[in-house]
Design an enzyme around this catalytic site. Structure first.
Site, short mmCIF file in Angstrom:
data_model
loop_
_atom_site.label_atom_id
_atom_site.label_comp_id
_atom_site.label_asym_id
_atom_site.label_seq_id
_atom_site.Cartn_x
_atom_site.Cartn_y
_atom_site.Cartn_z
N CYS A 293 18.80 56.93 137.66
CA CYS A 293 18.66 57.90 136.79
C CYS A 293 18.28 57.62 135.42
O CYS A 293 17.23 58.30 134.91
CB CYS A 293 20.49 58.30 136.70
SG CYS A 293 21.10 58.78 138.11
N ILE A 294 18.95 56.63 134.75
CA ILE A 294 18.59 56.37 133.35
C ILE A 294 17.19 56.16 133.01
O ILE A 294 16.54 56.72 132.10
CB ILE A 294 19.68 55.43 132.70
CG1 ILE A 294 20.89 55.59 133.06
CG2 ILE A 294 19.40 55.28 131.09
CD1 ILE A 294 21.76 56.81 132.35
#
Ligand SMILES: NC(=O)c1ccc[n+]([C@@H]2O[C@H](COP(=O)([O-])OP(=O)(O)OC[C@H]3O[C@@H](n4cnc5c(N)ncnc54)[C@H](O)[C@@H]3O)[C@@H](O)[C@H]2O)c1
Length: 455
Positions: A293-294
């Site tokens: 994600c990040i």
């Protein structure tokens, strides 16, 4: 937000809504990975009839045989779900029998760091021929605002032979509608503080009926559904959450580099600041971002922003700072070895932890992979230990072919480098037995020894 009024209610929608409410609905989950499998288990546990669809036959075979392929999910949970009605298949024909279909497929970046929506597009193409009137289709994959309406819906509409259309607010229902929503996944792998069902589920429909259908579905497994007005708002919510995290991690990473120069312990500072009961949320520095994600999601937005002649400067800057962290760790290793009159070239380095964060078995985008590459490039001999990864073979961006080295004879290494602070490690013992410890996670907090270098 008050519950929206359902505008069109043909009998099929009313019936499907009732089935979602009393949990007799059939739910198809497409993509049985880190998101889709736990979701399927939650749904099965709540009493829904769940069918998992995946193109990966090995996953389907494992599930059907009651085996788990995700470390933190015990096989017993899968076996229990099988008795509760879970099944898995590679045959998409069964999609036509589902009341709701949830897509949990990957949304990576291309080699040029642009959104790769091919998985979402291919899945939508595979769903379209099986679409039925009144069915609900929910996209959970993280993506830029507009994907559900501008990418997924057109494929679903053009690919079904019955002329079904995604229902919109105010449109007359002629019995040829299906319903579409976006609902982001918010799981925090390895977090045991918040039960998954207590993480509120954000839901935005293409129309009010879709919002209601999706919210009702998720209220069957989550304590709360949070309704937003559009699919775009729901898509943007997920990106805001991840960008907030990415930017704040970059901030503490930058302050870490400065604090090291100034001789200040940044971890002590963060802990002190975190005692403020309002206005401060603690983020911690580390060897670089990892996970699905990040490191990836913010670039979905910066790419989309270009269409609006807009530069997402915070995202770019945070990316720059965070991406420099593996290189920074390698520099710190070199400096630490230098104090011992050793060059990196020819040094034996044991790296502790391969996962991108502690206590999980996820290697995706892990900074450990870059650090190994950089150290090897400098001529170091790198070995690793990770209880969650007995071996590391080949991934999208690496081909390491390594085996976890037992945690023995630590004195034989020129440097022990902590990249992931797994709780299983006995850090006192590691410090005691090693000649030099470089700690990129503050895992040795509270231990004082001259041969620890924190970075
Ligand atoms: N992993 C997380 O913690 C997390 C958290 C929040 C959001 N997300 C988002 O959720 C989405 C899924 O991520 P994930 O971690 O579960 O990915 P994953 O790679 O673990 O799983 C994806 C699954 O989809 C399957 N798949 C791919 N194409 C398919 C197709 N055409 N038809 C059927 N199945 C197909 C793959 O075989 C795989 O099993 C991504 O958009 C990700 O950004 C992930």
């Amino acid at each position: 937000m008050p519950t929206a009024t359902i505008q069109a209610s043909p009998s099929t929608v009313t019936e499907r809504l009732a089935r979602l409410q009393n949990r007799t609905a059939r739910i198809g989950v497409i993509g049985l990975g880190y998101v889709g499998l736990p979701l399927s288990l939650l749904l099965a546990d709540a009493g829904f009839q769940v069918t998992g669809f995946d193109i990966d036959k090995r996953k389907v075979d494992d599930l059907q045989a009651g085996r788990s392929y995700i470390f933190r999910i015990p096989a017993e949970e899968i076996q229990q779900a099988l008795t509760q009605g879970l099944s898995a298949t590679t045959d998409f024909a069964g999609l036509s029998q589902q009341d709701a279909i949830i897509l949990c497929v990957p949304t990576p970046l291309t080699g040029h760091r642009e959104p790769d929506l091919s998985y979402v597009e291919n899945t939508a193409r595979a769903v379209a021929p099986w679409l039925q009137e009144g069915q609900l289709v929910v996209l959970e994959s993280t993506t830029y605002p507009g994907t559900t309406e501008d990418v997924m819906i057109p494929i679903l509409e053009s690919g079904n032979a019955n002329g079904l259309k995604a229902h919109t607010n105010g449109a007359e229902d002629t019995g040829t509608s299906f319903y579409v929503a976006f609902s982001p996944e918010r799981e925090d792998p390895g977090n045991t503080d918040v039960a998954r069902r207590d993480i509120p589920k954000v839901v935005g429909g293409h129309d009010n009926t879709a919002t209601e259908l999706a919210a009702t579905l998720y209220e069957g497994i989550f304590t709360r559904a949070v309704r937003v007005s559009t699919t775009r708002a729901a898509e943007m919510t997920k990106l805001l959450e991840n960008i907030y995290r990415c930017v704040n991690i970059a901030l503490v990473n930058e302050l870490k580099v400065l604090s090291l120069r100034m001789g200040i312990d940044i971890w002590e500072v963060i802990d002190a600041a975190a005692t403020k009961p309002f206005g401060f949320h603690a983020f911690y520095p580390g060897p670089g971002l990892g996970g699905h994600c990040i490191p990836i999601d913010p670039f979905y937005l910066s790419w989309k922003a270009k269409e609006y002649d807009f530069n997402t400067r915070f995202i770019e800057l945070a990316g720059e700072v965070n991406e420099a962290m593996p290189e920074f760790v390698v520099q710190q290793v070199a400096r630490a070895l230098n104090t011992q009159k050793k060059p990196v070239n020819g040094s034996r380095i044991l790296m502790l932890g391969m996962s991108y964060k502690k206590n999980i078995d996820d290697l995706r985008e892990s900074p450990s992979l870059t650090i190994i590459e950089l150290l090897r490039h400098e001529g170091a001999e790198v070995l690793y230990n990770d209880p969650y990864h007995p071996t590391v073979g080949r991934g999208r961006h690496y081909n390491l072919n390594m085996t976890s080295t037992p945690l023995e004879n630590l004195g034989q290494y020129d440097c022990v480098l902590i990249v992931t602070d797994h709780s299983d490690y006995d850090y006192e013992q590691i410090v005691r037995e090693s000649k030099l410890v470089v700690d990129s996670r503050n895992a040795t907090k509270g231990i004082s020894a001259p041969h620890i270098v924190r970075c």
